[in-house]
Design a protein around this motif. Structure first.
Motif, PDB file in Angstrom:
ATOM      1  N   LEU A   5       8.839   3.128 -11.886  1.00 49.01           N
ATOM      2  CA  LEU A   5       8.249   3.435 -10.584  1.00 49.01           C
ATOM      3  C   LEU A   5       6.752   3.154 -10.604  1.00 49.01           C
ATOM      4  N   ALA A   6       6.100   3.471 -11.713  1.00 47.96           N
ATOM      5  CA  ALA A   6       4.660   3.196 -11.832  1.00 47.96           C
ATOM      6  C   ALA A   6       4.401   1.696 -11.772  1.00 47.96           C
ATOM      7  N   ARG A   7       5.270   0.911 -12.413  1.00 48.19           N
ATOM      8  CA  ARG A   7       5.111  -0.548 -12.369  1.00 48.19           C
ATOM      9  C   ARG A   7       5.291  -1.074 -10.954  1.00 48.19           C
ATOM     10  N   LEU A   8       6.249  -0.518 -10.241  1.00 47.65           N
ATOM     11  CA  LEU A   8       6.451  -0.929  -8.849  1.00 47.65           C
ATOM     12  C   LEU A   8       5.257  -0.546  -7.990  1.00 47.65           C
ATOM     13  N   ASP A   9       4.737   0.649  -8.214  1.00 49.55           N
ATOM     14  CA  ASP A   9       3.586   1.106  -7.424  1.00 49.55           C
ATOM     15  C   ASP A   9       2.355   0.237  -7.666  1.00 49.55           C
ATOM     16  N   ARG A  10       2.213  -0.258  -8.908  1.00 48.62           N
ATOM     17  CA  ARG A  10       1.081  -1.150  -9.196  1.00 48.62           C
ATOM     18  C   ARG A  10       1.242  -2.492  -8.489  1.00 48.62           C
ATOM     19  N   LEU A  11       2.476  -2.788  -8.072  1.00 44.60           N
ATOM     20  CA  LEU A  11       2.745  -4.024  -7.322  1.00 44.60           C
ATOM     21  C   LEU A  11       2.908  -3.710  -5.838  1.00 44.60           C
ATOM     22  N   ALA A  12       2.137  -2.751  -5.377  1.00 45.06           N
ATOM     23  CA  ALA A  12       2.293  -2.245  -4.006  1.00 45.06           C
ATOM     24  C   ALA A  12       2.426  -3.328  -2.933  1.00 45.06           C
ATOM     25  N   PRO A  13       1.642  -4.409  -2.973  1.00 42.90           N
ATOM     26  CA  PRO A  13       1.776  -5.420  -1.914  1.00 42.90           C
ATOM     27  C   PRO A  13       3.151  -6.079  -1.851  1.00 42.90           C
TER      28      PRO A  13
END
Length: 225
Positions: A5-13
């Motif tokens: 989830l943290a990795r996805l959040d870092r790819l927010a765009p």
């Protein structure tokens, strides 16, 4: 899960693209994704490239003839679970519309795909006849376990429809098909056959359909001899 989830959040765009893909399934095509996403082709290709480089997706082929797979089922689960339920339903409804419009041949051969998205979109009126159709096609292939699963999925949604003769007729049509699937899979003496035959009898009595009443009575009689 927290790490993904943290990795996805870092790819927010580009996180939304992963979420749309998660709603489609473990594997999804660029063409279907493009039909649902609001991004232009260049932006969408760039977003997918970022997700691939991040190790979340695996790509086969080149857009627009490309297919993507989540590298692990947990990646799909995390992307899907990060959506609000209302947003999930909205995306599933959009996917269903794109499937109907642009993938008619596939839907004709695999109605369970469209049925799944209408189910997740909270539209049982559209989903139930498609589950019945999927069960019919499975029966024609003598894929009895698959047929039973599709029919039962459709029946599980019946309570979401308002009471009416049309609703009961739809349930009856599924149960009559399910009768053949259960008997082929388990034999006439199976308890599932008895329960389904009893339900057919009650629906047939309510609707006043003599032929269906005979089907139910025959099933119950055959189950007890």
């Amino acid at each position: 899960r927290d790490s993904l989830l943290a990795r996805l959040d870092r790819l927010a765009p580009v996180k939304e693209i992963a979420q749309i893909g998660a709603c489609i399934g473990r594997e999804f095509s660029y063409e279907l994704l493009a039909g649902v996403s609001t991004l232009r082709n260049e932006q969408l290709a760039e977003a997918l490239e970022k997700l691939t480089e991040a190790g979340l997706l695996h790509r086969r082929g080149t857009p627009p003839a490309a297919a993507f797979t989540f590298k692990h089922a947990l990646v799909q689960d995390v992307a899907y679970d990060s959506l609000l339920k209302s947003k999930r339903a909205q995306l599933h409804a959009q996917i269903a519309r794109v499937l109907e419009k642009a993938f008619a041949d596939r839907v004709a051969n695999e109605p369970e795909l469209l049925a799944h998205h209408y189910t997740q979109a909270g539209n049982p009126a559209e989903a139930i006849p498609l589950w019945r159709k999927a069960g019919e096609l499975a029966l024609a292939r003598v894929a009895l376990q698959e047929a039973v699963a599709h029919f039962q999925t459709g029946l599980a949604l019946m309570d979401r429809l308002p009471p009416s003769p049309e609703r009961d007729a739809l349930e009856l049509s599924i149960r009559e098909l399910l009768n053949g699937a259960w008997t082929g899979l388990r034999g006439w003496a199976a308890p599932e056959v008895a329960a389904n035959a009893a339900a057919i009898r009650e629906l047939a009595k309510s609707l006043g359909t003599p032929r269906s009443l005979l089907v139910g009575l025959w099933g119950m009689w055959s189950n007890t001899i």
